[in-house]
Design an enzyme around this catalytic site. Structure first.
Site, mmCIF file in Angstrom:
data_model
loop_
_atom_site.group_PDB
_atom_site.id
_atom_site.type_symbol
_atom_site.label_atom_id
_atom_site.label_comp_id
_atom_site.label_asym_id
_atom_site.label_seq_id
_atom_site.Cartn_x
_atom_site.Cartn_y
_atom_site.Cartn_z
ATOM 1 N N GLU A 186 81.181 -25.692 4.173
ATOM 2 C CA GLU A 186 79.919 -24.965 4.289
ATOM 3 C C GLU A 186 79.903 -24.182 5.603
ATOM 4 O O GLU A 186 79.539 -24.741 6.647
ATOM 5 C CB GLU A 186 78.747 -25.952 4.311
ATOM 6 N N HIS A 218 76.460 -32.859 7.628
ATOM 7 C CA HIS A 218 75.826 -31.567 7.344
ATOM 8 C C HIS A 218 75.520 -30.838 8.648
ATOM 9 O O HIS A 218 75.107 -31.462 9.630
ATOM 10 C CB HIS A 218 74.546 -31.786 6.531
#
Ligand code: PGA
Length: 251
Positions: free
Chosen positions: A169, A100
């Site tokens: 993302e 992430h």
């Protein structure tokens, strides 16, 4: 129910107390009412402190639980504050988010992420592997280069590819309310899938989109037909909004 947009991952980030579990009843009921929606996969990734409670709460509900990170070490060891993949698996979790951008920003590099992916897969966790470019990289038209680099290094010598979901993302879209244009997103997702199929030998690559997904923009995002689902941060902390997103996409 043939919609292939079927993965809905709730990333709760650093939110939630035990009392927050009550809010999950709505999602559990929603999932029960939609029993026939076999393809629908709902996965919750709460903070470590809530993993056990979430697994218990979701018993018999067909909703899965995952962690938001794990150590690159497979065995027990001294790193204070770390949790490894086998500890996560032992709680009966099925997934872990790795790579992430909020962890990359704190110094997690591709090599470490690669070790984490390897350790997670060895411990029979499925991996949600996040990749994405920053706004500067986007402006410099480096998106493809950055994604290739992250994929090449993160997936170096990794087997068990069927247990990996990629989450695209863009860093500039996370928590900002900004989302890519549908045609741009479509192009990037195709690019990732072609690369995974041709160069990384994925048989059936699955790619999710994450970054400011909300009940407001989902009607647009769902038009990106080469996507396999969504990784939802902020909006997933509110069950009504999360269900709204699923309904508007899937049903
Ligand atoms: P967001 O977060 O939906 O709040 O932008 C997504 C994520 O960080 O996974």
């Amino acid at each position: 129910m043939t919609n292939k947009l079927r993965y809905f991952v709730a990333n709760w980030k650093m939110y939630g107390h035990l009392r927050s579990l009550n809010s999950l009843n709505k999602v559990i009921n929603f999932r029960k009412k939609n029993k026939k929606a076999k393809n629908l996969k709902i996965i919750y990734c709460p903070p470590f402190t809530l993993l056990h409670a979430f697994v218990q709460k979701f018993k018999n509900s067909n909703i899965k639980t995952g962690a938001q990170n794990c150590s690159f070490l497979s065995s027990f060891g001294p790193p204070t504050g770390s949790i490894n993949a086998s500890m996560i698996k032992s709680l009966k979790c099925d997934y872990v988010i790795l790579g992430h951008s909020e962890k990359r920003a704190k110094g997690e590099n591709d090599k470490i992420i690669n070790k984490k992916i390897s350790s997670a897969l060895k411990n029979n966790l499925k991996v949600i592997f996040c990749i994405g470019e920053t706004i500067l990289q986007k402006r410099k038209k480096m998106t493809k280069k950055i994604l290739l680099n992250q994929l090449n290094k993160g997936l170096h010598k990794i087997k068990k590819k069927e247990n990996i979901l990629i989450a695209y993302e863009p860093v500039w879209s996370i928590g900002t309310g900004l989302v890519p244009k549908c045609e741009d997103l479509n192009r990037v997702i195709s690019f990732i899938k072609i690369f995974l199929r041709n160069k990384m030998k994925f048989k059936n690559p699955k790619v999710l989109y994450g970054g400011s997904v909300s009940p407001q923009n989902i009607s647009l995002l769902r038009k990106v037909l080469n996507l396999d689902g969504f990784l939802v941060g902020g909006s997933s902390q509110n069950s009504k909004k999360f269900i709204d997103i699923i309904k508007k996409t899937f049903i």
